[in-house]
Write a protein that holds these residues in place. Structure first.
Motif, PDB file in Angstrom:
ATOM      1  N   VAL A 179     -14.151  40.561  91.010  1.00 13.28           N
ATOM      2  CA  VAL A 179     -14.475  40.747  92.530  1.00 13.28           C
ATOM      3  C   VAL A 179     -14.144  39.530  92.954  1.00 13.28           C
ATOM      4  CG1 VAL A 179     -16.155  41.466  94.291  1.00 13.28           C
ATOM      5  CG2 VAL A 179     -16.258  42.672  91.914  1.00 13.28           C
ATOM      6  N   LYS A 180     -13.253  39.531  93.875  1.00  7.60           N
ATOM      7  CA  LYS A 180     -13.015  38.133  94.543  1.00  7.60           C
ATOM      8  C   LYS A 180     -13.081  38.363  95.894  1.00  7.60           C
ATOM      9  CE  LYS A 180      -9.861  34.263  94.338  1.00  7.60           C
ATOM     10  NZ  LYS A 180      -8.534  33.701  93.590  1.00  7.60           N
ATOM     11  N   VAL A 181     -13.900  37.567  96.645  1.00  7.07           N
ATOM     12  CA  VAL A 181     -14.149  37.451  98.155  1.00  7.07           C
ATOM     13  C   VAL A 181     -13.980  36.086  98.725  1.00  7.07           C
ATOM     14  CG1 VAL A 181     -16.085  37.958  99.968  1.00  7.07           C
ATOM     15  CG2 VAL A 181     -15.763  39.543  97.802  1.00  7.07           C
ATOM     16  N   ASN A 182     -13.340  36.205  99.762  1.00  7.85           N
ATOM     17  CA  ASN A 182     -12.923  34.960 100.453  1.00  7.85           C
ATOM     18  C   ASN A 182     -14.370  34.610 101.279  1.00  7.85           C
ATOM     19  OD1 ASN A 182     -11.537  32.710 101.622  1.00  7.85           O
ATOM     20  ND2 ASN A 182     -11.359  33.665 103.477  1.00  7.85           N
ATOM     21  N   MET A 183     -14.890  35.368 102.155  1.00  8.83           N
ATOM     22  CA  MET A 183     -16.166  35.168 102.697  1.00  8.83           C
ATOM     23  C   MET A 183     -16.909  36.430 102.846  1.00  8.83           C
ATOM     24  SD  MET A 183     -16.878  33.662 106.514  1.00  8.83           S
ATOM     25  CE  MET A 183     -16.621  35.233 107.384  1.00  8.83           C
ATOM     26  N   GLY A 184     -18.129  36.342 102.458  1.00 13.46           N
ATOM     27  CA  GLY A 184     -19.063  37.511 102.302  1.00 13.46           C
ATOM     28  C   GLY A 184     -20.213  37.634 101.044  1.00 13.46           C
ATOM     29  N   THR A 185     -20.649  38.934 100.753  1.00 14.43           N
ATOM     30  CA  THR A 185     -21.260  38.959  99.789  1.00 14.43           C
ATOM     31  C   THR A 185     -21.145  40.133  98.819  1.00 14.43           C
ATOM     32  OG1 THR A 185     -23.270  38.677 101.381  1.00 14.43           O
ATOM     33  CG2 THR A 185     -23.773  39.757  99.628  1.00 14.43           C
ATOM     34  N   VAL A 186     -21.447  39.591  97.484  1.00 20.36           N
ATOM     35  CA  VAL A 186     -21.109  40.546  96.413  1.00 20.36           C
ATOM     36  C   VAL A 186     -22.562  40.909  95.763  1.00 20.36           C
ATOM     37  CG1 VAL A 186     -20.054  40.856  93.978  1.00 20.36           C
ATOM     38  CG2 VAL A 186     -18.951  39.424  95.872  1.00 20.36           C
ATOM     39  N   VAL A 203     -16.644  33.918  94.842  1.00 22.58           N
ATOM     40  CA  VAL A 203     -16.779  34.009  96.340  1.00 22.58           C
ATOM     41  C   VAL A 203     -16.555  32.565  96.916  1.00 22.58           C
ATOM     42  CG1 VAL A 203     -18.495  34.306  98.153  1.00 22.58           C
ATOM     43  CG2 VAL A 203     -18.284  35.889  96.404  1.00 22.58           C
ATOM     44  N   ASN A 204     -15.769  32.391  97.967  1.00 26.32           N
ATOM     45  CA  ASN A 204     -15.567  31.037  98.342  1.00 26.32           C
ATOM     46  C   ASN A 204     -16.616  30.690  99.279  1.00 26.32           C
ATOM     47  OD1 ASN A 204     -12.996  30.684  97.335  1.00 26.32           O
ATOM     48  ND2 ASN A 204     -11.902  31.512  99.008  1.00 26.32           N
ATOM     49  N   TYR A 205     -17.076  31.657 100.329  1.00 23.95           N
ATOM     50  CA  TYR A 205     -18.322  31.305 100.917  1.00 23.95           C
ATOM     51  C   TYR A 205     -19.019  32.527 101.167  1.00 23.95           C
ATOM     52  CZ  TYR A 205     -14.855  27.624 102.437  1.00 23.95           C
ATOM     53  OH  TYR A 205     -14.064  26.428 102.579  1.00 23.95           O
ATOM     54  N   GLY A 206     -20.269  32.637 100.683  1.00 22.29           N
ATOM     55  CA  GLY A 206     -21.194  33.758 100.730  1.00 22.29           C
ATOM     56  C   GLY A 206     -22.101  33.693  99.548  1.00 22.29           C
ATOM     57  N   LYS A 207     -22.459  34.939  99.237  1.00 27.27           N
ATOM     58  CA  LYS A 207     -23.578  35.086  98.217  1.00 27.27           C
ATOM     59  C   LYS A 207     -23.211  36.019  97.102  1.00 27.27           C
ATOM     60  CE  LYS A 207     -27.137  35.081 101.718  1.00 27.27           C
ATOM     61  NZ  LYS A 207     -28.466  35.726 102.607  1.00 27.27           N
ATOM     62  N   ILE A 208     -23.745  35.856  95.877  1.00 24.27           N
ATOM     63  CA  ILE A 208     -23.489  36.869  94.919  1.00 24.27           C
ATOM     64  C   ILE A 208     -24.900  37.097  94.414  1.00 24.27           C
ATOM     65  CG2 ILE A 208     -22.533  37.071  92.339  1.00 24.27           C
ATOM     66  CD1 ILE A 208     -20.295  35.000  93.156  1.00 24.27           C
ATOM     67  N   THR A 226     -19.124  33.634  87.202  1.00 21.05           N
ATOM     68  CA  THR A 226     -19.704  33.458  88.511  1.00 21.05           C
ATOM     69  C   THR A 226     -19.418  32.189  89.115  1.00 21.05           C
ATOM     70  OG1 THR A 226     -21.322  35.266  87.737  1.00 21.05           O
ATOM     71  CG2 THR A 226     -21.758  34.006  89.887  1.00 21.05           C
ATOM     72  N   THR A 227     -18.763  32.168  90.438  1.00 23.06           N
ATOM     73  CA  THR A 227     -18.234  31.040  91.031  1.00 23.06           C
ATOM     74  C   THR A 227     -18.431  31.243  92.547  1.00 23.06           C
ATOM     75  OG1 THR A 227     -16.461  30.790  89.434  1.00 23.06           O
ATOM     76  CG2 THR A 227     -16.283  29.360  91.402  1.00 23.06           C
ATOM     77  N   VAL A 228     -19.145  30.127  92.975  1.00 24.01           N
ATOM     78  CA  VAL A 228     -19.448  30.214  94.361  1.00 24.01           C
ATOM     79  C   VAL A 228     -18.947  28.789  94.955  1.00 24.01           C
ATOM     80  CG1 VAL A 228     -21.259  30.346  96.198  1.00 24.01           C
ATOM     81  CG2 VAL A 228     -21.189  31.969  94.440  1.00 24.01           C
ATOM     82  N   GLY A 229     -18.140  28.806  96.223  1.00 24.02           N
ATOM     83  CA  GLY A 229     -17.869  27.573  96.411  1.00 24.02           C
ATOM     84  C   GLY A 229     -18.993  26.737  97.438  1.00 24.02           C
ATOM     85  N   ALA A 230     -19.393  27.720  98.468  1.00 27.19           N
ATOM     86  CA  ALA A 230     -20.661  27.293  99.240  1.00 27.19           C
ATOM     87  C   ALA A 230     -21.315  28.530  99.515  1.00 27.19           C
ATOM     88  CB  ALA A 230     -20.279  26.791 100.388  1.00 27.19           C
ATOM     89  N   GLY A 231     -22.802  28.657  98.974  1.00 31.37           N
ATOM     90  CA  GLY A 231     -23.627  29.660  99.229  1.00 31.37           C
ATOM     91  C   GLY A 231     -24.461  29.848  98.247  1.00 31.37           C
ATOM     92  N   SER A 232     -24.895  30.843  97.646  1.00 33.46           N
ATOM     93  CA  SER A 232     -25.809  31.147  96.781  1.00 33.46           C
ATOM     94  C   SER A 232     -25.520  32.154  95.843  1.00 33.46           C
ATOM     95  CB  SER A 232     -27.346  31.538  97.686  1.00 33.46           C
ATOM     96  OG  SER A 232     -26.898  32.850  98.105  1.00 33.46           O
ATOM     97  N   VAL A 233     -26.091  32.041  94.459  1.00 35.71           N
ATOM     98  CA  VAL A 233     -26.224  32.829  93.329  1.00 35.71           C
ATOM     99  C   VAL A 233     -27.735  33.246  92.909  1.00 35.71           C
ATOM    100  CG1 VAL A 233     -25.278  33.085  91.055  1.00 35.71           C
ATOM    101  CG2 VAL A 233     -23.803  31.867  92.652  1.00 35.71           C
ATOM    102  N   TYR A 234     -27.654  34.524  93.018  1.00 35.61           N
ATOM    103  CA  TYR A 234     -29.014  35.092  92.361  1.00 35.61           C
ATOM    104  C   TYR A 234     -28.563  36.251  90.958  1.00 35.61           C
ATOM    105  CZ  TYR A 234     -33.266  37.714  91.726  1.00 35.61           C
ATOM    106  OH  TYR A 234     -34.283  38.388  91.316  1.00 35.61           O
ATOM    107  N   ILE A 235     -28.952  35.858  90.194  1.00 36.10           N
ATOM    108  CA  ILE A 235     -28.980  36.573  88.856  1.00 36.10           C
ATOM    109  C   ILE A 235     -30.132  37.202  88.163  1.00 36.10           C
ATOM    110  CG2 ILE A 235     -27.615  36.999  86.525  1.00 36.10           C
ATOM    111  CD1 ILE A 235     -25.518  35.051  87.543  1.00 36.10           C
ATOM    112  N   LYS A 236     -30.251  38.434  87.930  1.00 31.38           N
ATOM    113  CA  LYS A 236     -31.536  38.963  87.171  1.00 31.38           C
ATOM    114  C   LYS A 236     -30.784  39.062  85.821  1.00 31.38           C
ATOM    115  CE  LYS A 236     -35.053  42.462  86.993  1.00 31.38           C
ATOM    116  NZ  LYS A 236     -35.530  43.756  87.490  1.00 31.38           N
TER     117      LYS A 236
END
Length: 297
Positions: A179-186, A203-208, A226-236
């Protein structure tokens, strides 16, 4: 005067109805034999999309509501070398600017704000190789109990929700889920049920936000990137009793929160209580956040 006013109001309502009127289109694959794999390529520049299992013997059924009748999708399919190739392409002939797309993404309040809706139905009778490209909007992908060999999802500014319901895992082994997103939430629920060798979220800009709470059905190794350029990552994370490693790559501009049961192996590598180096069902998390926050639970 009153009659003229009534006629004017009626005309205005009629124009509004015409503007909001939609055309309904359905695309189906009629062939039911002569192939071992269904390769579906789906591209839409805008809309709210749902992908899930349908109770039908058809390999592919796509139902759409389009707000602009002058922009009709192209759909075709053929069988070659026992692979059914199905392609739906909905191009943006109006060439909307990125700024307009971005503003409609940021200020949308309902599904109607994205103009089009899509329902993609798949059958549990076939094996799939899926390629989705969602431009702007929202996409909910539920692959519960579907036989998926590979799934790749790309978006411009569309949010993606990837769900596996309960214990409804992939009946076959999957190569790659991406799943590859430019800007958004996964958002991912029970994503370990994809039964994939590689899970890639970018995700370039957003949340996972990912849920790996249920991994008891896994019998083989898995690598999760899991890769985020600018944003947040939450993993359970899975229960500590399962074998897994967490490898973190971050900068000073990333705030990190980790559970205290993880064992620090040095160089931002952490292990669960059940970790064994040669475990047959070892899960490896590779997490890269440049700017933002990382929370593991």
């Amino acid at each position: 005067m009153l009659n003229k006013l009534c006629l004017l109001m009626f005309f205005a309502l009629g124009v509004t109805f015409m503007v909001k009127a939609q055309i309904v289109k359905e695309f189906t694959v009629e062939e039911k034999s002569g192939f071992d794999l269904v390769q579906l390529n789906f591209t839409s520049y805008k809309g709210v999309s749902q992908v899930n299992k349908m109770y039908s013997s058809k390999a592919v059924m796509i139902h759409s509501h389009l707000s602009k009748v002058n922009i009709l999708p192209d759909f075709e399919y053929n069988i070659e070398n026992r692979v059914l190739h199905a392609n739906l392409n909905h191009n943006n002939v109006e060439n909307e600017s990125f700024g307009k797309n971005l503003s409609s993404k940021l200020f949308a309040t309902s599904e109607g704000d994205f103009d089009h809706t899509w329902e993609v139905g798949l059958s549990d009778s076939y094996i799939y190789d899926l390629n989705f490209h969602f431009g702007i909007g929202k996409a909910t992908v539920d692959l519960s109990n579907l036989k998926v060999k590979r799934c790749k999802i790309k978006t411009a500014t569309a949010d993606v929700a990837l769900n596996y319901m309960g214990k409804s895992s992939n009946p076959i082994e999957m190569d790659t889920m991406m799943v590859k997103v430019n800007m958004g939430t996964v958002e991912g629920v029970n994503v370990a049920h994809a039964n994939a060798d590689y899970l890639i979220f970018d995700v370039n800009y957003g949340k996972i936000n990912l849920d790996f709470d249920e991994v008891s059905q896994r019998k083989k190794p898995c690598n999760i990137s899991t890769t985020v350029g600018a944003g947040s990552v939450y993993i359970k994370l899975p229960s500590p009793q399962y074998p897994y490693l967490v490898k973190i790559k971050s900068t000073a501009m990333c705030r990190t929160s980790l559970p205290n049961y993880l064992f620090d192996m040095g160089e931002k590598v952490y292990a669960s209580k059940g970790y064994e180096e040669n475990a047959s069902d070892l899960i490896t998390f590779e997490i890269d956040v440049s700017v933002g926050s990382l929370i593991l639970k």
